[in-house]
Design a protein around this motif. Structure first.
Motif, short mmCIF file in Angstrom:
data_model
loop_
_atom_site.label_atom_id
_atom_site.label_comp_id
_atom_site.label_asym_id
_atom_site.label_seq_id
_atom_site.Cartn_x
_atom_site.Cartn_y
_atom_site.Cartn_z
N VAL A 215 37.81 32.07 37.02
CA VAL A 215 37.53 32.53 38.37
C VAL A 215 38.08 31.48 39.33
O VAL A 215 37.72 30.30 39.24
CB VAL A 215 36.02 32.73 38.59
CG1 VAL A 215 35.74 33.22 40.00
CG2 VAL A 215 35.45 33.71 37.56
N THR A 216 38.96 31.89 40.22
CA THR A 216 39.62 30.95 41.13
C THR A 216 38.98 31.01 42.51
O THR A 216 38.38 32.00 42.90
CB THR A 216 41.12 31.26 41.23
OG1 THR A 216 41.29 32.63 41.61
CG2 THR A 216 41.81 31.03 39.90
N GLY A 217 39.14 29.93 43.26
CA GLY A 217 38.58 29.87 44.61
C GLY A 217 38.25 28.45 44.99
O GLY A 217 38.61 27.50 44.29
N THR A 218 37.56 28.29 46.07
CA THR A 218 37.28 26.96 46.60
C THR A 218 36.11 26.29 45.88
O THR A 218 35.23 26.97 45.34
CB THR A 218 36.95 27.02 48.10
OG1 THR A 218 35.71 27.73 48.27
CG2 THR A 218 38.05 27.73 48.88
N GLY A 219 36.13 24.97 45.88
CA GLY A 219 35.01 24.25 45.32
C GLY A 219 33.74 24.45 46.13
O GLY A 219 32.64 24.53 45.57
N ARG A 220 33.92 24.55 47.44
CA ARG A 220 32.75 24.70 48.32
C ARG A 220 31.98 25.99 48.02
O ARG A 220 30.75 26.01 48.07
CB ARG A 220 33.22 24.69 49.78
CG ARG A 220 32.09 24.63 50.80
CD ARG A 220 32.67 24.64 52.21
NE ARG A 220 33.56 23.52 52.43
CZ ARG A 220 33.16 22.31 52.80
NH1 ARG A 220 31.87 22.08 52.98
NH2 ARG A 220 34.02 21.35 52.98
N GLU A 221 32.72 27.07 47.70
CA GLU A 221 32.04 28.34 47.45
C GLU A 221 31.87 28.60 45.95
O GLU A 221 30.74 28.64 45.44
CB GLU A 221 32.82 29.49 48.08
CG GLU A 221 32.12 30.85 47.90
CD GLU A 221 32.86 32.00 48.56
OE1 GLU A 221 32.29 33.11 48.60
OE2 GLU A 221 34.01 31.80 49.00
N ILE A 222 32.97 28.76 45.22
CA ILE A 222 32.88 29.14 43.81
C ILE A 222 32.40 27.97 42.94
O ILE A 222 31.57 28.14 42.05
CB ILE A 222 34.22 29.68 43.30
CG1 ILE A 222 34.66 30.88 44.13
CG2 ILE A 222 34.13 30.07 41.83
CD1 ILE A 222 33.67 32.02 44.16
N GLY A 223 32.92 26.77 43.21
CA GLY A 223 32.47 25.62 42.44
C GLY A 223 30.99 25.36 42.61
O GLY A 223 30.26 25.13 41.63
N GLN A 224 30.51 25.41 43.84
CA GLN A 224 29.09 25.18 44.09
C GLN A 224 28.24 26.27 43.45
O GLN A 224 27.20 25.99 42.84
CB GLN A 224 28.83 25.14 45.60
CG GLN A 224 27.41 24.77 46.00
CD GLN A 224 27.04 23.34 45.64
OE1 GLN A 224 27.90 22.48 45.55
NE2 GLN A 224 25.76 23.10 45.41
N ALA A 225 28.68 27.54 43.56
CA ALA A 225 27.92 28.64 42.98
C ALA A 225 27.87 28.53 41.46
O ALA A 225 26.85 28.84 40.83
CB ALA A 225 28.54 29.98 43.40
#
Length: 499
Positions: A215-225
């Motif tokens: 799953v790709t995306g930002t650390g702020r959103e996907i990484g944190q979740a």
């Protein structure tokens, strides 16, 4: 600085990727473009996934774990898949290296060498899958037999960084898979391509659907979740100590998931007067310049014995001035581009801090102007004191700070004067001296008269604020298991209630 000659290696249009869940490719609702840090042209289009996409991936990984389509296989069956994946890496070695160069900016010769290491990781993990075992206890008396079982911990979340997107993935994923766990991977948003390519390779190798998800995306959103997700049983994170600390808080506030953390480093390279100074200088130049210094095990603190310090810095400066910086697709290039604009500003900011705080630049100390891309000269500071920012903070760039020492005790104290403990190196022909330093300096990886050597057979990891746990080798598989104690009574029970 050589002229940039990108040639035919740049794509005419950005390559578009989907994200990978449950054995299938999915289109992203939103996309973002990644530009080559060396050439300033768009090279990939990557999905900006949502938390709903992440939930889909975690559910797929949970189903794949619970129905035992992977964990229920023998170690030999899992090993066979990992060995086929290693062959897939061999076949696609040039393709993977190319996309590492395009997204990360590292030299192509280095990227190709990293793929060779990644192949070795898969082969080592395959062997470890066969060797993973529990233990037995035949010392509990005639009526009781004990044993311990190693069982996969479950669904693992894996967050990888932008500096070694494929290498760190391959120092984690095959060992996690060898344990029988299933995976949800979140690569750094600026370097996602090769993690997605691995999904293809693993599928072709026969890994069941849902076992490896990206799953790709930002650390702020996907990484944190992902860090907070209650469906994740263990999280492996590689990155800064500050973000690692936030992972600890997130775990504590969710389901107390187990954590594997490889974090920052401010690593010493200790050079004694009896060392081969030419060898040590070459090692120091390589240790700070490899991957443009964007390396958690970079040897960024030079601790050199005072009688040879001035001579050694001269030898080292000459070495650093000969390092070839330029187009990462030139096979002669040794240092490529700085991967992100933010990191470029950070490195240049620390160079200015070093000058302002009174350190002296021996060589380097500036950005290189090429018309496009981000390049920084390998930089050596002398006259550094322990209180300076460049002495204490992880710069994550080709900036080396030099300290001088008079006694062995002083060298050890300087080496340990940091919150970090990831790696260290000592250069000396005196085996007693070298062994004393090796045993007393606090670091998870240690090199004597060499640097950044070794393979995936041995474990990696840090002391102090450089992390928790160990990766690679058999310990790197055991890290993703939990131990169950089993007791079996033989013969008739001695009754507690007698009448």
């Amino acid at each position: 600085m050589p002229e940039m000659t990108p040639g035919t290696a740049l794509p005419e249009t950005p390559r578009e990727f989907g994200f990978f869940v449950d054995g299938k490719w999915h289109k992203g609702q939103e996309m973002f473009d990644r530009h080559s840090p060396a050439h300033d042209v768009p090279v990939t289009r990557i999905p900006r996934c949502t938390t709903d996409d992440l939930d889909l991936a975690v559910r797929a990984a949970r189903r794949a774990f619970d129905d035992r389509r992977w964990s229920g296989l023998s170690g030999g069956a899992r090993a066979a898949v990992l060995l086929r994946a290693a062959e897939g890496l061999r076949r696609r070695r040039d393709e993977i290296a190319r996309w590492e160069v395009l997204e990360n900016g590292k030299p192509v010769a280095q990227a190709s060498g990293e793929i060779d290491h990644c192949i070795a990781c898969f082969e080592t993990a395959a062997g470890a899958a066969r060797l993973l075992h529990g233990d037995s206890f035949n010392n509990l008396g005639d009526g009781l037999f004990g044993m311990t079982l190693r069982e996969p911990i479950g669904v693992v979340g894996l967050i990888t960084p932008w500096n070694f997107p494929f290498l760190i993935l391959c120092e984690r994923a095959p060992f996690i898979l060898a344990s029988g766990c299933t995976l949800v991977v979140k690569p750094a948003e600026v370097t996602s391509a090769t993690t997605l390519i691995l999904a293809d390779i693993l599928s072709e190798a026969g890994i069941p659907a849902g076992v490896y998800n990206v799953v790709t995306g930002t650390g702020r959103e996907i990484g944190q979740a992902l860090t907070e997700h209650v469906g994740i049983d263990m999280l492996s994170f590689t990155g800064s100590t500050a973000v690692g600390r936030s992972c600890v808080h997130a775990s504590a506030n969710s389901n107390l998931k187990k954590l594997g953390l490889e974090l920052g480093g401010k690593n010493p390279i200790i050079v004694f007067a009896d060392a081969d100074l030419e060898d040590a200088a070459d090692g120091a130049a390589f240790g700070i310049s490899f991957n443009t210094g964007q390396c958690c095990v970079s040897s960024s603190r030079l601790i050199v014995e005072r009688p040879v310090a001035e001579e050694f810095e001269r030898i080292l400066a000459r070495k650093m001035e000969k390092i070839r910086v330029g187009d990462p697709f030139d096979p002669e290039t040794q240092i490529g581009a700085i991967t992100t604009e933010t990191q470029n500003k950070t490195i240049l900011g620390y160079i200015e801090k070093g000058k302002a705080e009174g350190a002296k630049i021996v060589t380097g100390g500036a950005a290189l102007k090429t018309g496009h891309g981000r390049f920084i000269q390998p930089t050596l500071f002398s006259g550094v004191t322990p209180s300076m920012s460049i002495a204490r903070d992880e710069i994550f760039g080709p900036v080396l700070s030099s300290f001088h020492f008079d006694t062995l005790e002083e060298a050890i104290a300087l080496a340990n004067d940091t919150v970090y403990g990831l790696s260290a190196s000592v250069w000396s022909k005196n085996i007693d001296q070298a062994l004393t330093v090796t045993r007393r300096v606090q670091a998870g990886r240690f090199w004597v008269n060499t640097i950044m050597a070794g393979g995936p057979e041995t474990p990696t990891g840090g002391f102090k604020q450089s992390g928790w746990g160990r990766e690679t080798g058999l310990l790197g598989v055991e890290e993703y298991t939990q131990v169950k104690s089993v007791h079996i009574e033989t013969g008739k029970r001695s009754h507690w209630i007698t009448s």
